[in-house]
Motif scaffolding. Structure first.
Motif, short mmCIF file in Angstrom:
data_model
loop_
_atom_site.label_atom_id
_atom_site.label_comp_id
_atom_site.label_asym_id
_atom_site.label_seq_id
_atom_site.Cartn_x
_atom_site.Cartn_y
_atom_site.Cartn_z
N LYS A 75 0.83 -1.20 0.00
CA LYS A 75 0.00 0.00 0.00
C LYS A 75 0.87 1.26 0.00
O LYS A 75 0.60 2.21 -0.73
CB LYS A 75 -0.91 -0.02 1.22
N LYS A 76 1.92 1.25 0.81
CA LYS A 76 2.78 2.43 0.91
C LYS A 76 3.59 2.65 -0.37
O LYS A 76 3.75 3.78 -0.82
CB LYS A 76 3.72 2.27 2.11
N GLN A 77 4.10 1.56 -0.95
CA GLN A 77 4.93 1.67 -2.15
C GLN A 77 4.11 1.61 -3.45
O GLN A 77 4.70 1.69 -4.52
CB GLN A 77 5.96 0.54 -2.17
N GLN A 78 2.81 1.44 -3.34
CA GLN A 78 1.90 1.27 -4.48
C GLN A 78 2.37 0.14 -5.39
O GLN A 78 2.40 0.27 -6.61
CB GLN A 78 1.76 2.57 -5.25
N ALA A 79 2.74 -0.98 -4.76
CA ALA A 79 3.16 -2.18 -5.48
C ALA A 79 2.03 -3.20 -5.40
O ALA A 79 1.60 -3.58 -4.30
CB ALA A 79 4.44 -2.75 -4.86
N ILE A 80 1.54 -3.63 -6.54
CA ILE A 80 0.34 -4.44 -6.59
C ILE A 80 0.57 -5.88 -6.11
O ILE A 80 -0.30 -6.46 -5.46
CB ILE A 80 -0.26 -4.40 -8.02
N VAL A 81 1.72 -6.48 -6.43
CA VAL A 81 1.96 -7.88 -6.07
C VAL A 81 2.06 -8.06 -4.55
O VAL A 81 1.37 -8.93 -4.00
CB VAL A 81 3.21 -8.43 -6.81
N PRO A 82 2.87 -7.28 -3.83
CA PRO A 82 2.89 -7.46 -2.37
C PRO A 82 1.55 -7.13 -1.72
O PRO A 82 1.17 -7.75 -0.73
CB PRO A 82 3.97 -6.49 -1.89
N LEU A 83 0.82 -6.17 -2.29
CA LEU A 83 -0.48 -5.80 -1.74
C LEU A 83 -1.44 -6.98 -1.79
O LEU A 83 -2.05 -7.34 -0.78
CB LEU A 83 -1.05 -4.62 -2.52
N PHE A 84 -1.56 -7.61 -2.95
CA PHE A 84 -2.50 -8.72 -3.08
C PHE A 84 -2.00 -10.00 -2.41
O PHE A 84 -2.80 -10.78 -1.89
CB PHE A 84 -2.84 -8.97 -4.55
N CYS A 85 -0.69 -10.21 -2.41
CA CYS A 85 -0.15 -11.37 -1.67
C CYS A 85 -0.38 -11.20 -0.17
O CYS A 85 -0.70 -12.15 0.52
CB CYS A 85 1.34 -11.55 -1.96
N THR A 94 4.26 -16.23 0.26
CA THR A 94 5.33 -15.41 0.83
C THR A 94 6.47 -15.21 -0.17
O THR A 94 7.06 -14.14 -0.25
CB THR A 94 5.87 -16.05 2.12
N ALA A 95 6.77 -16.23 -0.96
CA ALA A 95 7.87 -16.16 -1.93
C ALA A 95 7.47 -15.45 -3.22
O ALA A 95 8.33 -14.95 -3.93
CB ALA A 95 8.37 -17.56 -2.24
N LEU A 96 6.19 -15.40 -3.51
CA LEU A 96 5.72 -14.85 -4.78
C LEU A 96 6.18 -13.41 -5.04
O LEU A 96 6.65 -13.12 -6.15
CB LEU A 96 4.19 -14.94 -4.85
N PRO A 97 6.11 -12.48 -4.09
CA PRO A 97 6.56 -11.11 -4.40
C PRO A 97 8.06 -11.00 -4.71
O PRO A 97 8.48 -10.05 -5.37
CB PRO A 97 6.24 -10.32 -3.13
N TYR A 98 8.86 -11.95 -4.27
CA TYR A 98 10.28 -11.90 -4.56
C TYR A 98 10.58 -12.33 -5.99
O TYR A 98 11.62 -11.97 -6.55
CB TYR A 98 11.06 -12.77 -3.58
N PHE A 99 9.71 -13.13 -6.58
CA PHE A 99 9.94 -13.64 -7.93
C PHE A 99 9.14 -12.90 -8.99
O PHE A 99 9.51 -12.91 -10.15
CB PHE A 99 9.63 -15.13 -7.99
#
Length: 72
Positions: free
Chosen positions: A29-39, A64-69
Motif C-alpha cells: 500500500k505504501k509503495q503502491q506495489a500491486i503484487v505485495p499488496l495482493f499477496c 510469501t515467496a511470490l513477491p520476490y519472484f
C-alpha cells in the motif's frame, strides 16, 4: 454437517502467515506495489479457509515467496 477442528499448529501457522501478510499489505500500500499488496491480502485471508496444516504451510510459503519472484 462436517465438523472441523483446528490444532494448535494450524492456529500458529495461520497467525504467522497473517502477520507476514499484514507486513506485505502495508508495504504494498505504501509503495503502491500491486503484487505485495495482493499477496499480503491473500496471506491474511486464506488461513480461514484452509484447515489442513501441510496445505496451509505450502500455500503460505508460496504466497510469501511470490513477491520476490514476480515484479510488476
Amino acid at each position: 454437517m462436517r465438523e472441523t477442528t483446528m490444532s494448535m499448529s494450524t492456529i500458529l501457522w495461520g497467525l504467522l502467515f497473517g502477520s507476514i501478510g499484514l507486513g506485505f499489505f502495508l508495504y504494498g500500500k505504501k509503495q503502491q506495489a500491486i503484487v505485495p499488496l495482493f499477496c499480503g491480502l491473500a496471506l491474511m485471508v486464506f488461513p480461514y479457509f484452509v484447515s489442513n496444516t501441510f496445505l496451509l504451510v505450502a500455500i503460505g510459503v508460496a504466497l510469501t515467496a511470490l513477491p520476490y519472484f514476480v515484479r510488476i
